[in-house]
Design a protein around this motif. Structure first.
Motif, PDB file in Angstrom:
ATOM      1  N   ILE A 446      60.114  17.644  13.139  1.00 60.75           N
ATOM      2  CA  ILE A 446      59.678  16.729  14.193  1.00 60.75           C
ATOM      3  C   ILE A 446      59.999  15.279  13.848  1.00 60.75           C
ATOM      4  O   ILE A 446      59.955  14.412  14.725  1.00 60.75           O
ATOM      5  N   TYR A 447      60.348  15.016  12.584  1.00 56.01           N
ATOM      6  CA  TYR A 447      60.734  13.663  12.173  1.00 56.01           C
ATOM      7  C   TYR A 447      62.251  13.539  12.006  1.00 56.01           C
ATOM      8  O   TYR A 447      62.733  12.579  11.397  1.00 56.01           O
ATOM      9  N   ARG A 448      62.990  14.475  12.536  1.00 59.79           N
ATOM     10  CA  ARG A 448      64.437  14.480  12.352  1.00 59.79           C
ATOM     11  C   ARG A 448      65.083  13.209  12.887  1.00 59.79           C
ATOM     12  O   ARG A 448      66.095  12.730  12.365  1.00 59.79           O
ATOM     13  N   LEU A 449      64.516  12.638  13.943  1.00 57.04           N
ATOM     14  CA  LEU A 449      65.041  11.393  14.512  1.00 57.04           C
ATOM     15  C   LEU A 449      64.180  10.194  14.111  1.00 57.04           C
ATOM     16  O   LEU A 449      64.231   9.143  14.751  1.00 57.04           O
ATOM     17  N   GLY A 450      63.392  10.360  13.065  1.00 56.62           N
ATOM     18  CA  GLY A 450      62.551   9.271  12.598  1.00 56.62           C
ATOM     19  C   GLY A 450      61.126   9.381  13.121  1.00 56.62           C
ATOM     20  O   GLY A 450      60.738  10.350  13.770  1.00 56.62           O
ATOM     21  N   GLY A 451      60.339   8.363  12.835  1.00 58.18           N
ATOM     22  CA  GLY A 451      58.980   8.300  13.361  1.00 58.18           C
ATOM     23  C   GLY A 451      57.875   8.623  12.367  1.00 58.18           C
ATOM     24  O   GLY A 451      56.696   8.528  12.710  1.00 58.18           O
ATOM     25  N   ARG A 452      58.229   8.994  11.133  1.00 60.66           N
ATOM     26  CA  ARG A 452      57.188   9.378  10.170  1.00 60.66           C
ATOM     27  C   ARG A 452      56.266   8.193   9.842  1.00 60.66           C
ATOM     28  O   ARG A 452      55.043   8.346   9.834  1.00 60.66           O
ATOM     29  N   ILE A 492      45.973   5.435  22.619  1.00 59.51           N
ATOM     30  CA  ILE A 492      46.364   5.533  21.217  1.00 59.51           C
ATOM     31  C   ILE A 492      47.863   5.773  21.149  1.00 59.51           C
ATOM     32  O   ILE A 492      48.364   6.804  21.604  1.00 59.51           O
ATOM     33  N   ASP A 493      48.582   4.798  20.586  1.00 60.64           N
ATOM     34  CA  ASP A 493      50.039   4.892  20.516  1.00 60.64           C
ATOM     35  C   ASP A 493      50.500   4.111  19.287  1.00 60.64           C
ATOM     36  O   ASP A 493      49.688   3.758  18.435  1.00 60.64           O
ATOM     37  N   SER A 494      51.778   3.817  19.208  1.00 55.81           N
ATOM     38  CA  SER A 494      52.291   3.055  18.068  1.00 55.81           C
ATOM     39  C   SER A 494      51.491   1.776  17.887  1.00 55.81           C
ATOM     40  O   SER A 494      51.224   1.346  16.759  1.00 55.81           O
ATOM     41  N   GLU A 495      51.105   1.166  18.975  1.00 51.98           N
ATOM     42  CA  GLU A 495      50.148   0.065  18.992  1.00 51.98           C
ATOM     43  C   GLU A 495      49.042   0.445  19.969  1.00 51.98           C
ATOM     44  O   GLU A 495      49.305   0.663  21.150  1.00 51.98           O
ATOM     45  N   ASP A 496      47.819   0.532  19.484  1.00 53.55           N
ATOM     46  CA  ASP A 496      46.707   0.881  20.376  1.00 53.55           C
ATOM     47  C   ASP A 496      46.457  -0.261  21.362  1.00 53.55           C
ATOM     48  O   ASP A 496      46.640  -1.440  21.032  1.00 53.55           O
TER      49      ASP A 496
END
Length: 518
Positions: A446-452, A492-496
Motif C-alpha cells: 500500500i506504500y508502493r507509491l509512497g505515503g508511509r 482526519i487527513d494529512s492535515e486535520d
C-alpha cells in the motif's frame, strides 16, 4: 497484587514475568521493558455443551500460576485469509479470552483503561489480530489496554431465547462483552488500571456492539467514555427478523429449529458452515440487512439503539464517533453483498424500509439524489450505500447523544497514493491501524507509491487524540464538540481540519428521520 520474576528465553536477554492475582487466577505475563502484556486471560468458563447459546459464566480461578503469555483461541468462524487471527492462533468454541497491555514504567496514579471490541461483520475477527497490538496505544496514552474476544456468527447472535423457558439466552455475544467489562471492573486495578476510568471502543461490528452498550440498561457504570468507529448502528433487528434467521440456520444445518438439544449437538464446524450459508443469503435477498447482529429482544436490549441514542436517551457518557470517507469501496472491491451498491438493490432496500416503517416519512428519492449531484453515475451507489449504512446513522446518533453528553464527530479521509489511485481511498476499517499506532505493520504494497511518512504522522495524531480522550479530556484542543447549529466535525487527513456542518448536504437530502429495519 503484582510480582515480578526474571526468566531467560533461549539465550535472549532476560525479560520480566510479572504475576497479577485476579479472579481468573494468578496470571504470569511478559514485560519487554516497554510494555507488560498478559495474553489469553480467561474471563468466562468455556461456552460449550449446555452452555452454548447461554449467557457466559464467570471464570473460576485455578490453583497455581496460569501462563498468560499466549493468545487464547479465537471464536469459530469461516476461514478468511484477509483477516489473519494472529500468530499461532486457532479457532475453538472455547474462545472467551481477553488480553491486557500496560506501560512498563511506574505510574503515580492508576491508569485509565481502554477496552477494545473488535470488528468483522459479527462473524470474523479476534482480539489477537496484530493490528490490535496495544503497545503504541498503551505507551502514548499511559493507559491499560484490554482487547476482548466474544462469540461470533450463529454462536454469538442466533436468537434461541424466545419461548425456551430459560434454556437459551438472547444476545449472548453482547452478554460476553458485558461480562468482560465486569471482569475489567473487578480485576483491572491489579494491573494498575482505574476501574472507574474505562473507555470502551470498537470498530464496525465492534462499534455496533459499543452502540448497543450505550443503550443497554445493565451496562450502566461499566464504562465512563466511548469511542465508536464506523458503527452499523441501524443494523440491529427485532425478534421477527431474528426468528426468520434462526429458521434459515436450522434448515441449513439440517436440524429442527425447535430441537435445542440437536442444535447443541452440532459440531462447531457444522455451525459455522450453516451460518456461512445464511450470512451470504440474507443480504442478497434482503439488501441492507445482516444475518447476524444484536437483537432488540425487549429484555437485555429493550429498544433499538439508534432510536434510544438519536433521541438522547443513551448512557450519558462522553462519546467520540465517526466514519470513513469511502466506507463502501472495499465492499465493492471484494464483491461483498453486505452493502447494496447497485441501483436495483438500493431501491429494494428503500422499499422494504417503507413497508416496515410506514410511520417514518421516507426521504424523497430525488431529494436524496440531490445530495450526490455532480458525482459520476457509478459513484452514486457507493455514496448511498456508505451513507445509509454508516454515515447518516452516525450523524443522527451524534446529534441525539450530543444533547446529553459531550460528543465529538469525525470523518477519516486519509489514504495512501496507491489506495487513492486504485479507487479504494479511505475504505471501511482503514482507520484502525492509525488509531492503534500499527500502520508500520501494514502490507508494504500500500506504500508502493509512497505515503508511509504521512501515514505515520496521521497515526501519531490519531493515537494522541484517542489517548487524550481516554485520559478524561477532549480529543484535542482543536476539535470542538458536535452541536447545532455549527455541527463542527473533524476531518482526519494529512492535515486535520475542523469543518462546520460537513454533512449539511447529506442531511438536506436524507432528512432527520432515522431510517432502519425493524
Amino acid at each position: 497484587m503484582t510480582g515480578d520474576a526474571m526468566v531467560e528465553d533461549g539465550g535472549r536477554p532476560a525479560i520480566a514475568s510479572p504475576v497479577v492475582v485476579t479472579g481468573s487466577g494468578a496470571l504470569r505475563g511478559t514485560d519487554d521493558g516497554r510494555v507488560a502484556v498478559w495474553r489469553g486471560v480467561r474471563y468466562a468458563q468455556p461456552p460449550v455443551g449446555d452452555r452454548r447459546w447461554r449467557a457466559p459464566v464467570p471464570a473460576v480461578a485455578p490453583d497455581g500460576v496460569v501462563d498468560a503469555t499466549r493468545f487464547g483461541h479465537a471464536a469459530p468462524q469461516p476461514v478468511n485469509t484477509v483477516i489473519p487471527l494472529g500468530d499461532g492462533v486457532t479457532a475453538d468454541e472455547d474462545c472467551l479470552f481477553l488480553n491486557v497491555w500496560r506501560p512498563s514504567r511506574a505510574a503515580a496514579r492508576p491508569r485509565p483503561v481502554m477496552v477494545w471490541v473488535h470488528g468483522g461483520a459479527y462473524t470474523f475477527g479476534a482480539a489477537s489480530q496484530s493490528v490490535y497490538d496495544g503497545t503504541a496505544l498503551a505507551e502514548a496514552g499511559d493507559a491499560v489496554i484490554v482487547t476482548v474476544n466474544y462469540r461470533l456468527g450463529a454462536l454469538g447472535f442466533l436468537d434461541l431465547g424466545a419461548e425456551r423457558d430459560g434454556e437459551a439466552d438472547t444476545n449472548v455475544a453482547l452478554r460476553d462483552v458485558l461480562l468482560a467489562l465486569s471482569w475489567v471492573r473487578d480485576n483491572i486495578a491489579g494491573f494498575g488500571g482505574d476501574p472507574e476510568h474505562v473507555t470502551v471502543f470498537g470498530e464496525s461490528a465492534g462499534g455496533g456492539l459499543v452502540t448497543a452498550l450505550l443503550a443497554t440498561p445493565s451496562a450502566a457504570g461499566l464504562f465512563q467514555r466511548a469511542i465508536v468507529q464506523s458503527s452499523p448502528a441501524t443494523s440491529m433487528y427485532g425478534r421477527r427478523r431474528a426468528a426468520a434467521v434462526t429458521a434459515r440456520f436450522a434448515e441449513a444445518a439440517g436440524v429442527a429449529a425447535s430441537d435445542l438439544a440437536a442444535l447443541r449437538a452440532l459440531s462447531p464446524e457444522a455451525v459455522v458452515a450453516a451460518a456461512s450459508a445464511v450470512y451470504e443469503e440474507v443480504p442478497r435477498e434482503h439488501p441492507g440487512t445482516l444475518a447476524f447482529a444484536p437483537v432488540v429482544d425487549g429484555d437485555l436490549l429493550p429498544e433499538h439503539p439508534i432510536a434510544v441514542l438519536s433521541s438522547g436517551r443513551g448512557h450519558p457518557v462522553p462519546l467520540v464517533i465517526g466514519t470513513n470517507r469511502d466506507e463502501a469501496t472495499m465492499f465493492r472491491f471484494m464483491k461483498s453483498a453486505l452493502l447494496p451498491i447497485d441501483a436495483a438493490s438500493i431501491e429494494r432496500m428503500f422499499q422494504a424500509m417503507r413497508e416496515e416503517s410506514p410511520h417514518v416519512v421516507a426521504p424523497d428519492r430525488e431529494r436524496v439524489l440531490s445530495a450526490y449531484r455532480g458525482l459520476r453515475r457509478g459513484v452514486v451507489g457507493l455514496g448511498i450505500a456508505r451513507d445509509i449504512a454508516f454515515r447518516m446513522p452516525t450523524v443522527w446518533l451524534a446529534a441525539g447523544h450530543g444533547a446529553v453528553a459531550p460528543t465529538w464527530l469525525y470523518r477519516f479521509d486519509h489514504s495512501t497514493p496507491l489506495l487513492r489511485l486504485a479507487g479504494i481511498g479511505a475504505a471501511h476499517a482503514a482507520e484502525v491501524p492509525y488509531a492503534w499506532g500499527t500502520v508500520a505493520e501494514a502490507p508494504r504494497a500500500i506504500y508502493r507509491l509512497g505515503g508511509r511518512r504521512s501515514a505515520e504522522r496521521v497515526s501519531r495524531r490519531m493515537v494522541e487524540r484517542w489517548a487524550a480522550f481516554a485520559n478524561g479530556g477532549a480529543p484535542g484542543e482543536d476539535w470542538p464538540p458536535y452541536r447545532a447549529p455549527e455541527r463542527q466535525t473533524l476531518v482526519i487527513d494529512s492535515e486535520d481540519r475542523v469543518v462546520a456542518d460537513l454533512d449539511g448536504p447529506l442531511r438536506a437530502g436524507w432528512g432527520d428521520s432515522v431510517l432502519s429495519f425493524s
